[in-house]
Design an enzyme around this catalytic site. Sequence first.
Site, short mmCIF file in Angstrom:
data_model
loop_
_atom_site.label_atom_id
_atom_site.label_comp_id
_atom_site.label_asym_id
_atom_site.label_seq_id
_atom_site.Cartn_x
_atom_site.Cartn_y
_atom_site.Cartn_z
N LYS A 22 37.98 47.60 37.71
CA LYS A 22 38.88 46.77 36.94
C LYS A 22 38.48 46.43 35.52
O LYS A 22 37.44 46.80 35.14
CB LYS A 22 39.07 45.08 37.67
N ASP A 151 34.73 37.92 41.22
CA ASP A 151 35.77 38.84 40.94
C ASP A 151 36.39 39.42 42.45
O ASP A 151 37.20 40.21 42.32
CB ASP A 151 35.29 40.00 40.34
O1 C5P Z 1 30.40 34.77 40.75
P1 C5P Z 1 29.46 36.06 39.99
O2 C5P Z 1 28.29 36.23 41.03
O3 C5P Z 1 30.08 37.13 39.67
O4 C5P Z 1 28.74 35.23 38.93
C1 C5P Z 1 27.77 35.62 38.40
C2 C5P Z 1 27.16 34.68 37.19
O5 C5P Z 1 27.98 34.47 36.27
C3 C5P Z 1 27.04 33.06 37.98
O6 C5P Z 1 25.94 32.90 38.57
C4 C5P Z 1 27.25 32.17 36.72
O7 C5P Z 1 26.19 32.12 35.99
C5 C5P Z 1 28.38 33.21 35.86
N1 C5P Z 1 29.74 32.61 36.14
C6 C5P Z 1 30.08 31.56 35.55
N2 C5P Z 1 31.55 31.33 35.62
C7 C5P Z 1 32.47 32.23 36.03
C8 C5P Z 1 31.98 33.51 36.85
C9 C5P Z 1 30.64 33.63 36.78
O8 C5P Z 1 29.44 31.00 34.83
N3 C5P Z 1 33.66 31.72 36.32
#
Ligand code: C5P
Length: 323
Positions: A22, A151
């Site tokens: 994406k 995601d």
């Molecule tokens: O959800 P994901 O594992 O992709 O997120 C990785 C990191 O990115 C999270 O631990 C967080 O620190 C940050 N994040 C965030 N806000 C979001 C998505 C991700 O702060 N909406």
Amino acid sequence: MSARTGDAVVERGRVTLDAPAKVNLVLRVLERDEATGYHRLETVFQAVALADRLSIEVGRAGAPAVELEVSGADVGPPEENLVTRAARAFLARIGAEARLRIGLEKRIPAGAGLGGGSSDAAAALRALNILFGERLAPSTLHELGAALGSDVPFFLCGSPTALAWGRGDRLRPVSPLPVAPVLLVLPGVHVATADAYEALAKERAGPGFPAEPRAGGLVGREGELDWASLAAEAVNDFEAVVPPTRPRVARALRAVRDTAPRLSLLSGSGSAVFGVYRDTRAAAHAREILESGGHDVVETRTLERVPEPVRTPAGVERAPRRG
Ligand code: C5P
């Protein structure tokens, strides 16, 4: 017995599925939710044709296990792979034990903001739900996906284009945009998403920033998206912190913008940057220029529909009850 699945119907054979990458056509990062540590955001996800390929088979013999074999890239230990974690979460939710053989052909670069790992996890959940007789409702798959990564729900939503908010897991599919050619430029550096959010939070805590970043109002807007208004609104808040600290990303972004695409941005938290072009001629010309400048370019296009799973049918058997 290899598949002990309550009263689930287990399809024999294998399900194969393309897991697309994406890009984010808009990505606004809003305030951090102190309770969860996640940032609220507003984004438009768009799936592209570049894809990993995942295939899952439920084994007929041997002890329960999740076996993942990855080809095409070194993405670390299989045990930690989001696909393995998705498969374990799926089996736990349906109360099943099984011997799963999973093959993953990687084509989407990791650490590039292209959602490869998340898409693989979503593909695993979709494939398993087919193999296990559609045991889980879409809302449960969404919940499992959201627990794996912000995601992942997008890749489960069934639409190649979607508006997202919340931490990226609240979704509204929108009508697919006309297919457009896309060039991905890969600066060859790895950006950890959590670090990029951290850098943005730090930058915003400094002087000169409004107390709360402004949302663009995309989510509340009625009607469909079109390329012209997306091009006018294209923004990625990570461009304030990622290119300035990574010269190769900054160079790639400048180079793409010099080819005058219709829309160009950092993808997610990077490191990939992308350009969307009016037609394949414009994209081919831009590719030539970028490659002659030494950039690593992948030519792809936006998707109008999500890839369909392919099942290799071999009859259906009813698995014995657990315990
Ligand atoms: O959800 P994901 O594992 O992709 O997120 C990785 C990191 O990115 C999270 O631990 C967080 O620190 C940050 N994040 C965030 N806000 C979001 C998505 C991700 O702060 N909406």
